[in-house]
Design a protein around this motif. Structure first.
Motif, PDB file in Angstrom:
ATOM      1  N   LYS A 109      10.540   8.601  26.321  1.00 51.98           N
ATOM      2  CA  LYS A 109      11.319   7.643  27.112  1.00 51.98           C
ATOM      3  C   LYS A 109      12.532   7.200  26.297  1.00 51.98           C
ATOM      4  CE  LYS A 109       6.806   6.324  28.777  1.00 51.98           C
ATOM      5  NZ  LYS A 109       5.620   5.641  28.297  1.00 51.98           N
TER       6      LYS A 109
ATOM      7  N   ALA B 124      15.184   5.395  26.516  1.00 51.50           N
ATOM      8  CA  ALA B 124      15.612   3.996  26.412  1.00 51.50           C
ATOM      9  C   ALA B 124      14.674   3.210  25.501  1.00 51.50           C
ATOM     10  CB  ALA B 124      15.647   3.356  27.790  1.00 51.50           C
TER      11      ALA B 124
ATOM     12  N   GLY C  93      14.517  -4.652  23.876  1.00 48.65           N
ATOM     13  CA  GLY C  93      15.815  -3.973  23.965  1.00 48.65           C
ATOM     14  C   GLY C  93      16.836  -4.842  24.681  1.00 48.65           C
TER      15      GLY C  93
ATOM     16  N   ASN D 271      14.811   4.131  21.636  1.00 45.55           N
ATOM     17  CA  ASN D 271      15.887   3.452  20.904  1.00 45.55           C
ATOM     18  C   ASN D 271      15.503   2.054  20.452  1.00 45.55           C
ATOM     19  OD1 ASN D 271      17.716   5.481  20.940  1.00 45.55           O
ATOM     20  ND2 ASN D 271      18.606   4.876  22.908  1.00 45.55           N
TER      21      ASN D 271
ATOM     22  N   LYS E  80      11.019  -2.764  26.536  1.00 50.98           N
ATOM     23  CA  LYS E  80      12.175  -2.933  27.418  1.00 50.98           C
ATOM     24  C   LYS E  80      12.758  -4.334  27.250  1.00 50.98           C
ATOM     25  CE  LYS E  80      13.386  -2.183  32.179  1.00 50.98           C
ATOM     26  NZ  LYS E  80      12.905  -2.304  33.542  1.00 50.98           N
TER      27      LYS E  80
END
Ligand SMILES: [Zn+2]
Ligand SMILES: [Zn+2]
Length: 257
Positions: free
Chosen positions: A126, A128, A96, A131, A93
């Protein structure tokens, strides 16, 4: 097609033995068009390499090998060090948020620092995070005997397959390479995102030679000697250097069982 080695350590890693200039010289000597400098929880070597890259006819991706709670993770195309000690999900996270992408290095084995298959596969649910985690390293020269498992188990996983040297000594740079359409760092990123990379393995039986040579060179480093490339005309030589500037606290991350 371009050739990249996206897993390289400089003396900003406590366990590596090549200066930034040494890394660039060797990478250009073996014909790489792009490298990623991925020191353990440090980005200073990657910045230095990016600065000097044009002198060596290369492009440098700034990266970090992050010590997550669940294992090592290569963060690529970032300008800040992701915090260490977070879970894989939290780290992805964060990467990203920095606009970067990630590759799972030397995964699916019992070695300390390797991400488990469960952790990597859980990311696929997941969107997000999926990616961000774009690649999986199926050849890592320093974990050669353990790589067969990931080569088999990753066959049907929707990640780009990469090869990296994980070089901690200069001559190992380029012993694992990732081929991609194009020649630039931006094209490498696109290829990782589209899973069109082709991993090329190291030569056979390199690991034993590598480990003995690394042991010798890391001892030399403790005495202040590292592999450097001082001038345009020179080859890579062992040089004495004041290494205080490289020092950071070694990552002590508690692994979650
Ligand atoms: Zn690692
Ligand atoms: Zn590494």
């Amino acid at each position: 097609m371009g050739l990249a080695d996206i897993h390289i350590h400089t003396i900003y890693s406590y366990d590596a033995t090549t200066t930034v200039r040494g890394v660039l010289k060797q990478a250009s000597s073996v014909g790489l068009s792009v490298i990623a400098v991925t020191d353990h929880d440090d980005i200073r070597g990657a910045f230095d390499a990016r600065e000097l890259a044009s002198q060596y006819n290369l492009e440098v991706v700034t990266g970090v090998e992050v010590s997550t709670r669940d294992g090592h993770l290569l963060a690529l195309f970032i300008d800040k060090i992701p915090p260490r000690g977070l879970s894989l999900d939290e780290t992805l996270k964060h990467i990203g948020g920095l606009g970067g992408i990630a590759v799972a290095p030397h995964p699916f084995n019992q070695l300390p620092g390797s991400l488990s298959m469960d952790h990597v596969i859980s990311v696929l649910n997941k969107p997000a995070l999926k990616n961000v985690l774009r690649g999986i390293e199926v050849y890592n020269m320093t974990t050669q005997p353990f790589d067969e498992k990931v080569q088999i188990q990753s066959t049907y996983l929707p990640f780009a397959k990469t090869a990296g040297s994980d070089a901690h000594v200069y001559w190992a740079i380029g012993t694992g390479t990732t081929e991609f359409p194009g020649t630039t760092a931006a094209e490498l990123r696109t290829s990782l995102q589209n899973a069109t990379t082709i991993p090329h393995p190291y030569e056979e039986d390199l690991m034993r030679k590598y480990i003995f040579n690394w042991l010798r060179r890391i001892t030399m480093r403790r005495l202040g000697y590292v592999s450097d490339h001082a001038t345009a005309e020179a080859a890579i030589h062992t040089q004495r250097m004041d290494l205080r500037f490289t020092r950071t606290k070694r990552a002590k991350v508690k692994r979650k069982k």
